[in-house]
Each structure stands twice: as C-alpha cells, then as structure tokens.
Design an enzyme around this catalytic site. Structure first.
Site, mmCIF file in Angstrom:
data_model
loop_
_atom_site.group_PDB
_atom_site.id
_atom_site.type_symbol
_atom_site.label_atom_id
_atom_site.label_comp_id
_atom_site.label_asym_id
_atom_site.label_seq_id
_atom_site.Cartn_x
_atom_site.Cartn_y
_atom_site.Cartn_z
ATOM 1 N N ASP A 264 -24.841 -58.561 9.257
ATOM 2 C CA ASP A 264 -24.405 -56.729 10.443
ATOM 3 C C ASP A 264 -22.587 -57.505 9.780
ATOM 4 O O ASP A 264 -21.737 -56.819 9.997
ATOM 5 C CB ASP A 264 -24.362 -56.035 11.410
ATOM 6 C CG ASP A 264 -23.786 -54.602 11.044
ATOM 7 O OD1 ASP A 264 -23.811 -54.058 10.198
ATOM 8 O OD2 ASP A 264 -23.567 -54.296 11.931
ATOM 9 N N LEU B 72 -18.666 -55.077 1.709
ATOM 10 C CA LEU B 72 -18.014 -55.865 0.858
ATOM 11 C C LEU B 72 -16.426 -55.342 0.627
ATOM 12 O O LEU B 72 -15.364 -56.068 0.212
ATOM 13 C CB LEU B 72 -18.394 -56.254 -0.105
ATOM 14 C CG LEU B 72 -19.842 -57.043 -0.351
ATOM 15 C CD1 LEU B 72 -20.290 -57.781 -0.916
ATOM 16 C CD2 LEU B 72 -19.568 -58.926 0.530
ATOM 17 N N ASN C 205 -20.295 -52.502 16.885
ATOM 18 C CA ASN C 205 -21.464 -50.315 16.684
ATOM 19 C C ASN C 205 -23.108 -50.822 16.225
ATOM 20 O O ASN C 205 -23.330 -51.431 15.058
ATOM 21 C CB ASN C 205 -21.152 -49.746 15.631
ATOM 22 C CG ASN C 205 -21.497 -48.083 17.336
ATOM 23 O OD1 ASN C 205 -22.158 -47.810 16.648
ATOM 24 N ND2 ASN C 205 -21.665 -46.996 15.136
ATOM 25 N N ASN D 28 -20.209 -47.610 2.088
ATOM 26 C CA ASN D 28 -19.581 -47.353 3.104
ATOM 27 C C ASN D 28 -17.914 -47.864 2.426
ATOM 28 O O ASN D 28 -17.608 -48.568 2.556
ATOM 29 C CB ASN D 28 -19.034 -47.905 4.303
ATOM 30 C CG ASN D 28 -19.545 -49.584 5.029
ATOM 31 O OD1 ASN D 28 -20.351 -50.153 3.706
ATOM 32 N ND2 ASN D 28 -18.784 -50.318 5.320
#
Length: 421
Positions: free
Chosen positions: A306, A65, A279, A96
C-alpha cells in the site's frame, strides 16, 4: 545479455526446483538452463551473493506514485526504479493522481510513461468519475486500453446501487471491481482505531464496525449480482471471518492486507508520530493475529505494501491533521520475513495477485521468461532513513527490527541490483 545467478535457492512452489539451490543461466531474458554448477564464460554478467534466494517476481497490487500531478512525492521513473531495487517486478498503480485516472487517455499515459523499465506498471482505473462516487467512469474503454481493475483509492462507494450496477456492468467484459471497506458515516472524523489507545490519547476513533459493515454490504451485493469483487486492505478479525464465509458460499471474492497492518498495532500511536497514521488504521493485537492467520490459510489472498508517498509538510504536523499513508517498497520483504514463511510470501506477493489481476505468471523453469525477485533471508537490522530510496520518507517502519534484505530483481531482460547488494 547473458546473466548467471550462482548458488541461488529457488522459492517457487510451481517449480520442480522449489527449495533447491541451483545456478540459473538467463540469456536475453529467458531462463536457458538450471543446474547444479554452470561454468562462467567471458561476457557473462555473474551474480554471486551471500545467501542468494530467488522467487517468482513480486507484484504489488496497491501502489501510488504521484505522477501525474504530485511529482514532488514520486515520479513514475523513480518509483519504478525503487520498486525494482526492492524486488518488485510489477506494480498496480492507484488512480489517485491529478487528474484522476478515469479514462482511456489517462490509462495510456501511464502505460507509455512506464515503457522500457524493469518493473512493469499496470494501471487501476477509477470506478467513478473523479473518484467522487456519483457517476460510473468509462470502465470498458479503460480496460481496452490496459486497466486491470477499477476502484476509487481509499474512497468507499457509499451509493449501494452504484456498486450493484458496477458489479453487473463489469461482467460484460470480465472486469474486476474494487471496493474500499469503510463506512464514512460510522468512521466519521476518526483518525485512529477506536479502542483503549485512542481513548487514552484523546484521538477520535474509527471503530472496526466502520470496515466490517461495509464488507458485509459489499458481500451481500456480490451475492446478488455475481461478478468479481476485490476488497483491498482489510484490517479487522471480523472482516476475515466475513470473507471466509463468502468464499465458502462460492462467491468470486478476494481481498488484500497491507504489510503494516500485519506487522504493527495501535500501540504505535503513543508517540503521536504522524508516519504511523494510515488508512485503514493500525488495529489491535487480536486483529493482527487474525490477519496473519488469514494470510497463512489463504482467506486473505494478497499482501500489498500500500505504498503511498506523502510530502513532509503533510506528515510533519499534528497527528489529527496529517495525511494518511506510508511508503512500503523498501521495508516490505524485511517485515514479512519476520512473520511469514517464504512459501506464503511467494504465494501472497506473486502467484495469487497475478492470477487475480490477470497478469502473466512465469515460473522458475527452463525456457520460461525470467521474472525474478532476488533476496537474502538472513541478517536482522534496524530499518532507518538510510534504507529508504523513495523520494518521500514517510515510512511507518522506522526503528523497527526487520530480517533479510532484498538484492534486487530481474525482469524484461534487465538486472536491477539494490545499492547495498
């Protein structure tokens, strides 16, 4: 608040009303009555939509987010609202961010920031400090504060002993360890699946072996240590077989697959469109077929969007230098509904992910909390930017034919309808 869903086809294999079309009366967030015809009364919020289907609420186990640190990509507030309009009643948020979600304070920040929304937010804590793969993060403290799993998003654990210790340590508090399946030494500077298409296009390849050798290593470690392991977003046929063998041995292993790896192949690369750079990379038709079969037979436990918003300046560049990632909330159901049956979608988006990540599962029955995804299974359409609600527009599904649209969701005593509903 009283909400009445009229003529809703129920998709819930745990419910006695599975595959039946019923009226559903919800009072103050709890399903009060399910019957053939419930009369509308004054003050009812009545939902009567064409081809209305309801499923137990969908849970996305891999969502990025942006906030904190990358609010220009997506804020928590806006992201949760998009998720709710896209049918998701819960999301697990990846670590992340900036700073990385690696301690108690960071976990509590996310939980507090997400309080009061229709879509529940569950943080995933980083497995290692700063997700650098060197020192283990404060796993126990994070779990006590609300972290539901631990992993370094898109960053493999190269140190075999570190993963071994993490699997051993997490058993003390029944923690779920996640390990991204990529051997960086073998993947090198690759940007696309190593194969015919990457050769034709002159793109550096990422061989399937880079994923499979990591999956094999992780499974060997799990067999040695015990514990609980989840491998996110596998992409190759061999990975499916490796996980099948591990399950047959009785190992406590689950895995997920991204919707785009089920739906698209590396044939998409011929336009050098950086929105197609993800990825793990898009693989071959043979891999896609094996992944779909793996979902159908339950070897692949979980489907995820994802969802990963990326700024336009990192996508509208040369393919090789673009950042990996695609948004996925808005296109999720329409893509899955073209390749899978509704029971498989419900199992892989709702039942199994909630079981694995320790999230409360609410079946569609009387006196149960209303936690619902609302959608239509009909109508094919071409997915375009007008269908995107996210702040970032980096969708891999632009110009693809999808089938069925999401009307919204109901959770936490809140009905959230999409703009087109």
């Amino acid at each position: 608040m009283t909400t009445l869903l009229k003529s809703a086809t129920i998709i819930d294999t745990s419910s006695p009303f599975h595959n039946q079309t019923k009226d559903i009366l919800i009072i103050d967030g709890t399903i009060s009555k399910i019957d053939d015809n419930i009369s509308t009364e004054d003050g009812y919020q009545t939902v009567e939509l064409n081809d209305l289907h309801v499923s137990t609420g969908w849970f996305d186990t891999s969502v990025s987010l942006g906030e904190p640190g990358y609010e220009e990509r997506e804020t928590i507030k806006h992201g949760l609202n998009v998720a709710a309009q896209s049918g998701f009643t819960a999301v697990a948020v990846n670590p992340n961010t900036q700073p990385i979600t690696e301690n108690k304070a960071a976990i509590e920040f996310l939980i507090n920031k997400a309080n009061g929304f229709a879509t529940d937010l569950f943080p995933i804590g980083a497995l290692t400090q700063k997700s650098e793969g060197v020192e283990m993060a404060e796993l126990f403290d994070m779990q006590q504060s609300g972290a539901i799993a631990f992993g370094d998003y898109k960053k493999p654990i190269a140190n075999d002993n570190l993963l071994k210790i993490a699997l051993l340590y997490a058993q003390n508090f029944n923690g779920l360890v996640m390990s991204f399946p990529k051997n960086k030494a073998i993947a090198g500077e690759g940007v696309a699946n190593e194969g015919v298409n990457s050769t034709i296009l002159g793109l550096k390849g990422i061989p399937s072996l880079a994923e499979e050798i990591q999956v094999a290593r992780d499974l060997f470690l799990l067999e040695y240590t015990g514990g609980k392991l989840h491998i996110p977003t596998i992409s190759t046929a061999k990975s499916v077989n490796l996980i099948k063998e591990a399950k047959e041995k009785g190992l406590d292993i689950t895995c997920s697959v991204s919707i785009h790896n089920l739906f698209l192949t590396d044939d998409e690369l011929h336009g050098f469109d950086a929105r197609k750079k993800v990825n793990p990379p898009l693989r071959t038709k043979e891999d896609t077929a094996a992944l779909i079969e793996g979902v159908k037979n339950g070897i692949i436990d979980i489907i995820t969007t994802d969802h990963n918003p990326i700024d336009i300046e990192y996508k509208k560049v040369e393919f090789s230098t673009a950042k990996d990632g695609t948004i996925g909330f808005e296109s999720a159901f329409g893509a899955l509904n073209t390749i899978l049956d509704l029971e498989t979608i419900q199992r892989s988006l709702s039942i199994t992910p909630k079981q694995r990540f320790g999230i409360e599962f609410n079946g569609i029955q009387e006196n149960s909390k209303a936690n619902l995804s609302l959608f239509s299974t009909k109508d094919e359409y071409t997915f375009s930017e007008k269908d995107v609600l996210s702040t970032s527009k980096n969708s891999i599904f632009f110009d693809k034919t999808l089938k069925g649209k999401v009307y919204g969701s109901y959770n936490n005593n809140q009905l959230i309808l999409a703009n087109h509903a």
